[in-house]
Design a protein around this motif. Structure first.
Motif, PDB file in Angstrom:
ATOM      1  N   GLU A 163       0.830  -1.202   0.000  1.00  0.00           N
ATOM      2  CA  GLU A 163       0.000   0.000   0.000  1.00  0.00           C
ATOM      3  C   GLU A 163       0.866   1.255   0.000  1.00  0.00           C
ATOM      4  N   ARG A 164       1.946   1.238   0.789  1.00  0.00           N
ATOM      5  CA  ARG A 164       2.845   2.393   0.856  1.00  0.00           C
ATOM      6  C   ARG A 164       3.527   2.623  -0.491  1.00  0.00           C
ATOM      7  N   ILE A 165       4.020   1.552  -1.106  1.00  0.00           N
ATOM      8  CA  ILE A 165       4.686   1.671  -2.404  1.00  0.00           C
ATOM      9  C   ILE A 165       3.710   2.179  -3.458  1.00  0.00           C
ATOM     10  N   ALA A 166       2.495   1.649  -3.454  1.00  0.00           N
ATOM     11  CA  ALA A 166       1.479   2.093  -4.420  1.00  0.00           C
ATOM     12  C   ALA A 166       1.154   3.564  -4.207  1.00  0.00           C
ATOM     13  N   ALA A 167       0.978   3.985  -2.957  1.00  0.00           N
ATOM     14  CA  ALA A 167       0.654   5.383  -2.669  1.00  0.00           C
ATOM     15  C   ALA A 167       1.792   6.312  -3.104  1.00  0.00           C
ATOM     16  N   GLU A 168       3.041   5.909  -2.837  1.00  0.00           N
ATOM     17  CA  GLU A 168       4.188   6.717  -3.255  1.00  0.00           C
ATOM     18  C   GLU A 168       4.266   6.818  -4.774  1.00  0.00           C
ATOM     19  N   THR A 169       3.985   5.711  -5.462  1.00  0.00           N
ATOM     20  CA  THR A 169       4.011   5.697  -6.921  1.00  0.00           C
ATOM     21  C   THR A 169       2.945   6.629  -7.486  1.00  0.00           C
ATOM     22  N   CYS A 220       1.318  -7.272 -15.111  1.00  0.00           N
ATOM     23  CA  CYS A 220       2.747  -6.947 -15.007  1.00  0.00           C
ATOM     24  C   CYS A 220       3.036  -6.059 -13.799  1.00  0.00           C
ATOM     25  N   SER A 221       2.276  -4.976 -13.652  1.00  0.00           N
ATOM     26  CA  SER A 221       2.527  -4.080 -12.521  1.00  0.00           C
ATOM     27  C   SER A 221       2.174  -4.751 -11.198  1.00  0.00           C
ATOM     28  N   ALA A 222       1.124  -5.570 -11.172  1.00  0.00           N
ATOM     29  CA  ALA A 222       0.768  -6.283  -9.937  1.00  0.00           C
ATOM     30  C   ALA A 222       1.872  -7.256  -9.552  1.00  0.00           C
ATOM     31  N   ALA A 223       2.465  -7.949 -10.534  1.00  0.00           N
ATOM     32  CA  ALA A 223       3.563  -8.886 -10.245  1.00  0.00           C
ATOM     33  C   ALA A 223       4.784  -8.143  -9.717  1.00  0.00           C
ATOM     34  N   LEU A 224       5.099  -6.990 -10.310  1.00  0.00           N
ATOM     35  CA  LEU A 224       6.231  -6.200  -9.823  1.00  0.00           C
ATOM     36  C   LEU A 224       5.986  -5.700  -8.406  1.00  0.00           C
TER      37      LEU A 224
END
Length: 103
Positions: A18-24, A57-61
């Motif tokens: 969640e943190r990585i997604a929010a930062e992205t 692809c993005s979900a796997a990464l």
């Protein structure tokens, strides 16, 4: 490892994701702040979040980034649940997947 420890690990991985997604999302929206209306930013946010989660692809990464934290030092660590020297091999058999992985 107990069930509670697994749940705790899963919670930690979910929070990292969640943190990585929010930062992205925030990095992606930054160039548009002040240039486009707030409604458009909200639509862009929704589209980016949807793509991060639903694109294979993005979900796997994202899963790879959150699978486990980086180790404090390099070396070998045991893989949980793996036989100590691999399947049907002794320690000198040279089989790949011998219960250890690089860290």
């Amino acid at each position: 490892m107990s069930h509670d420890e697994w749940d705790e690990r899963d919670d930690e991985a979910r929070l990292r994701a969640e943190r990585i997604a929010a930062e992205t999302v925030e990095r992606s929206l930054a160039p548009y702040r002040g240039l486009v209306p707030e409604e458009m930013l909200a639509q862009l946010r929704e589209a980016i979040e949807d793509e991060l989660v639903n694109n294979p692809c993005s979900a796997a990464l994202l899963r790879q980034l959150t699978a486990r934290p980086a180790p404090a030092s390099s070396g070998e660590v045991p893989i949980e649940g793996a036989p100590p020297y691999g399947r049907d091999r002794d320690r000198h058999g040279g089989a790949a997947g011998g219960g250890w992985e690089g860290a």
